[in-house]
Scaffold this active site. Sequence first.
Site, PDB file in Angstrom:
ATOM      1  CG  HIS A  48      -4.531  -2.417   8.681  1.00  0.00           C
ATOM      2  ND1 HIS A  48      -4.693  -3.230   7.585  1.00  0.00           N
ATOM      3  CD2 HIS A  48      -4.332  -3.231   9.739  1.00  0.00           C
ATOM      4  CE1 HIS A  48      -4.594  -4.504   7.962  1.00  0.00           C
ATOM      5  NE2 HIS A  48      -4.372  -4.535   9.259  1.00  0.00           N
TER       6      HIS A  48
ATOM      7  CG  ASP B 115      -6.114  -4.804   4.661  1.00  0.00           C
ATOM      8  OD1 ASP B 115      -6.931  -3.880   4.715  1.00  0.00           O
ATOM      9  OD2 ASP B 115      -4.902  -4.650   4.915  1.00  0.00           O
TER      10      ASP B 115
ATOM     11  CD  GLU C 122      -0.789  -4.204   1.526  1.00  0.00           C
ATOM     12  OE1 GLU C 122      -0.449  -5.380   1.725  1.00  0.00           O
ATOM     13  OE2 GLU C 122      -0.028  -3.243   1.704  1.00  0.00           O
TER      14      GLU C 122
ATOM     15  CG  HIS D 166      -2.236   0.757   0.929  1.00  0.00           C
ATOM     16  ND1 HIS D 166      -3.352   0.641   1.715  1.00  0.00           N
ATOM     17  CD2 HIS D 166      -2.568   1.655  -0.032  1.00  0.00           C
ATOM     18  CE1 HIS D 166      -4.306   1.441   1.247  1.00  0.00           C
ATOM     19  NE2 HIS D 166      -3.852   2.072   0.195  1.00  0.00           N
TER      20      HIS D 166
ATOM     21  CG  ASP E  62      -6.340   0.014   4.693  1.00  0.00           C
ATOM     22  OD1 ASP E  62      -6.244  -1.004   5.389  1.00  0.00           O
ATOM     23  OD2 ASP E  62      -5.368   0.554   4.106  1.00  0.00           O
TER      24      ASP E  62
ATOM     25  CG  ASP F  26      -5.318  -2.561   2.179  1.00  0.00           C
ATOM     26  OD1 ASP F  26      -5.463  -3.788   2.024  1.00  0.00           O
ATOM     27  OD2 ASP F  26      -4.358  -2.052   2.781  1.00  0.00           O
TER      28      ASP F  26
ATOM     29  CG  HIS G 181       2.782  -2.381   4.494  1.00  0.00           C
ATOM     30  ND1 HIS G 181       1.811  -2.769   5.377  1.00  0.00           N
ATOM     31  CD2 HIS G 181       3.805  -3.248   4.675  1.00  0.00           C
ATOM     32  CE1 HIS G 181       2.218  -3.836   6.053  1.00  0.00           C
ATOM     33  NE2 HIS G 181       3.430  -4.132   5.654  1.00  0.00           N
TER      34      HIS G 181
ATOM     35  CG  ASP H 246      -2.504   1.858   5.620  1.00  0.00           C
ATOM     36  OD1 ASP H 246      -2.390   0.941   6.464  1.00  0.00           O
ATOM     37  OD2 ASP H 246      -2.781   1.644   4.438  1.00  0.00           O
TER      38      ASP H 246
HETATM   39 MN   LIG Z   1      -3.538  -0.290   3.692  1.00  0.00          MN
END
Ligand SMILES: [Mn+2]
Length: 275
Positions: free
Chosen positions: A103, A204, A247, A77, A101, A202, A118, A105
């Site tokens: 997360h 994820d 990702e 990412h 996402d 992302d 990332h 980040d």
């Molecule tokens: Mn990310």
Amino acid sequence: MGPSAIRYAGLAERLRRIGRDVVDRGDVGVAVPEAVDESDDRARYLKQILETCEHIADLVEEVRAEGSVPLVLGGDHSIAMGTLGGLARAAGGPGGVLWIDAHGDLNTPETSLSGNVHGMPLAAVLGRGGPLFAQAEFPLPSVDRVAMIALRDLDQPERELLRTLDGPVFTMSDVDLNGVEPAVRQSLDYLRGSAWVHLSFDMDAVDPEYAPGVGTPVRGGLSYREAHLALELVADSGLLDSLEVVEVNPVLDRQNETGTLAVELAASALGARIL
Ligand SMILES: [Mn+2]
């Protein structure tokens, strides 16, 4: 390997079927981590990552200058720094990003426990990444508005940075309570005033049941249909100037399910419809 997996899953054909012209600009050269020195353990491989991002920024700027929509594929990412830097350079100023996402980040070399870059790109593009990012040749900050959806795994310093941002933030708890539609609509309303709008997706963000091939899976993500609906709403808004899907890690995947889902989701974001 992520971009190869997405190509192999039929990205170009899928986008042509929805009436898009597709030009594949090939891969951007990336240093092999095993073959270079990680240099600074607070931000491992940052020098090499910024070099790669500089190449991405050049390509994205070129594609925007042609009046086309950049679709950047990854991989790590951290490439978002290059994408957003290129968009800011093409437009002569910062813009807005919808960051979907698991997360935040939003770590920095000072706060990160892993030193994984990332985990830092959103902090960096907001100009909050700290002095190590000053060596970037592309514009930073490149983003002045951010909206976030699907968050479910944050570090404490990320929560603190998050509280200082203006934009709307929708965790998975918000999505569970109210659905994904209001999250996307309110995010797009906020981003509508930006000079340009980019989607950073992302994989994820999606539940690992549907997207197992990601580096840092977190249970309790977007369902298959929630992810599609979110991107269909993005397409309907007509706001999207650029997107990236990141990702995808085929080594961790099951028979390229995540690469295949990346193709489907990119198509939804670019206007694929059920009817
Ligand atoms: Mn990310």
